[in-house]
Motif scaffolding. Sequence first.
Motif, mmCIF file in Angstrom:
data_model
loop_
_atom_site.group_PDB
_atom_site.id
_atom_site.type_symbol
_atom_site.label_atom_id
_atom_site.label_comp_id
_atom_site.label_asym_id
_atom_site.label_seq_id
_atom_site.Cartn_x
_atom_site.Cartn_y
_atom_site.Cartn_z
ATOM 1 N N ARG A 277 12.226 -27.482 3.556
ATOM 2 C CA ARG A 277 11.399 -27.564 2.345
ATOM 3 C C ARG A 277 10.954 -26.143 2.005
ATOM 4 O O ARG A 277 11.138 -25.222 2.815
ATOM 5 C CB ARG A 277 10.161 -28.413 2.620
ATOM 6 N N PRO A 278 10.329 -25.935 0.846
ATOM 7 C CA PRO A 278 9.646 -24.658 0.629
ATOM 8 C C PRO A 278 8.601 -24.418 1.710
ATOM 9 O O PRO A 278 8.164 -25.347 2.392
ATOM 10 C CB PRO A 278 9.012 -24.830 -0.755
ATOM 11 N N HIS A 279 8.181 -23.171 1.836
ATOM 12 C CA HIS A 279 7.364 -22.789 2.988
ATOM 13 C C HIS A 279 6.207 -21.908 2.548
ATOM 14 O O HIS A 279 6.306 -21.163 1.568
ATOM 15 C CB HIS A 279 8.243 -22.041 3.992
ATOM 16 N N ASN A 280 5.118 -21.997 3.317
ATOM 17 C CA ASN A 280 3.927 -21.194 3.038
ATOM 18 C C ASN A 280 4.270 -19.717 2.845
ATOM 19 O O ASN A 280 3.717 -19.035 1.981
ATOM 20 C CB ASN A 280 2.961 -21.383 4.213
ATOM 21 N N SER A 281 5.200 -19.203 3.647
ATOM 22 C CA SER A 281 5.532 -17.778 3.576
ATOM 23 C C SER A 281 6.294 -17.413 2.314
ATOM 24 O O SER A 281 6.437 -16.226 2.001
ATOM 25 C CB SER A 281 6.344 -17.367 4.812
ATOM 26 N N GLY A 282 6.771 -18.402 1.556
ATOM 27 C CA GLY A 282 7.487 -18.129 0.313
ATOM 28 C C GLY A 282 6.644 -18.261 -0.940
ATOM 29 O O GLY A 282 7.150 -18.079 -2.058
ATOM 30 N N HIS A 283 5.343 -18.556 -0.791
ATOM 31 C CA HIS A 283 4.503 -18.779 -1.970
ATOM 32 C C HIS A 283 4.375 -17.533 -2.850
ATOM 33 O O HIS A 283 4.172 -17.638 -4.058
ATOM 34 C CB HIS A 283 3.106 -19.232 -1.545
ATOM 35 N N TRP A 284 4.487 -16.354 -2.252
ATOM 36 C CA TRP A 284 4.394 -15.109 -3.006
ATOM 37 C C TRP A 284 5.418 -15.052 -4.133
ATOM 38 O O TRP A 284 5.220 -14.350 -5.141
ATOM 39 C CB TRP A 284 4.621 -13.915 -2.067
#
Length: 391
Positions: A277-284
Motif C-alpha cells: 500500500r502507500p506508506h507513511n514515508s511517501g507522504h512527502w
Amino acid sequence: MSTPARSHPILPGATLGVLGGGQLGRMFVHAAQSMGYFTAVLDPDAHSPAGRVSHHHIHSGYEDPRGLAELARLCAAVTTEFENVPAAALEQLASRLPVAPAAASVAVAQHRAREKAHFVRCGVPVAPHAVIETAEQLAAVDAQLLPGILKTSTLGYDGKGQLQVGTPRELAAAWQQLKQAPCVLEKRLPLDFECSVVLARGRDGSCVSLPVQRNLHRGGILAVTEVHKGNMPQTLAGQALAATKSIAEGLNYVGVLCVEFFVLQDGSLVVNEIAPRPHNSGHWSIDGCDSSQFALQVRTMAGLPLATPRQHSPAIMLNLLGDLWLQGGGAPRTPPWAQVLTLPGCHLHLYGKAEARAGRKMGHLTVTGAHIDTVRATALRAAEVLGIAPF
C-alpha cells in the motif's frame, strides 16, 4: 482466484473503492477525486477519516458479505489501505472486479516468515533470522542470532509485537510474553540508518518509483523522512531500487508497494519488510513531486499509464503524533499551527481523527523549498515550535 481482466483503462467518472477508512484511505480518496473519480470506502467506523470525505461510506465489517457486495456493486475496481485486511474479503471482491493489490500479495506481507522466504527467493539480502513456531524450534535457535529482535509473524506494525532479547533465557521469556505466537527472531545488526522505496507496478508489468527516502524512526514509529540529492549514497539508492523491483516482480505485484531497508554500518543493505500500500514515508510526495504515491495508486488500479514521478523540491516530512496534543499533562491542546504555518514552505496535513492518543498518527508536515539547507532549517524550526525532538 484471478482478477477479472480489463482490456481498457477505467476512466474518470467511474467509482473506485478502498477497504479501510484510515488516513491512507483518506489521501487516496482525495487523489482519486482530484482526477475525476467517484469513491467508496468500506470501514466499520462511521466516523472514519476516509469515510468522512468519500462519496460513499459503507459502514460494514471487512468480512461482511453484504458490505462487500455493496462495494462491488458500486465500484469498477477496489484497493486496500492496510495490509491486515482479511484475504478472504479480497478474494470475494476479486471474483467480481479488479482488485489491486491481489490477496496473494497481501498475504505475504501479512506474515513475516512468508515475507522473509519471499525475499530470499528474490535474492534480496535479509538479516540472519529463524522462524519460531514450536518449542522445538525455540530450543534449536542458533546462539549466533542473539542479541536479536523477536517479532510476531502477524499483526505487527509501528514497533508492536516486537521484543528485544539478548540471551536464550530472555528469548524463551519473550516468546511466552507473546503467548507463544508464531514469531521470527532476527539478529540485531549494527544499523547506520533506514530507507524506503515506494514503487508502483501496473498490470502490464511497468514500474515507476519515487526517489529513495531516508527515514528516522523513534520508538518503532516513523518520525522524519528526508528526500533530496545526497540523502544517501547513489550506489546504495540504486541497490534499494533494484531490490524493490525484484520483490514486486516476484509477487507479480499490481499496485503501490513500499519496501523498507536497513543500511548497516559497513555500508551494506538488508531488506526489513514490505507494505502492500502507500506508506507513511511517501507522504512527502503530495507536496514534493508532480505525482504523489496516491495518484500512482489510482493509476495502477484503474489501468492508466504510469509516468515516472518527478521530484520538484527537496523535502523533509515530520510525522505528527497524538503526543503533540497531549503535551503538558493536562487536557488535550491544539498544537500551534498558526505559528508553524508562518514558516515558508510548510504544508500541513491533518487526518480528521477526533481523538488524539500517544503514538497515534494524526497528521504530517512536509517542508519544501529550493535548497535542502533552507528546508532543513525550516523543518528544525517547525519541530522546535511543535515540541518535536531535533533530528
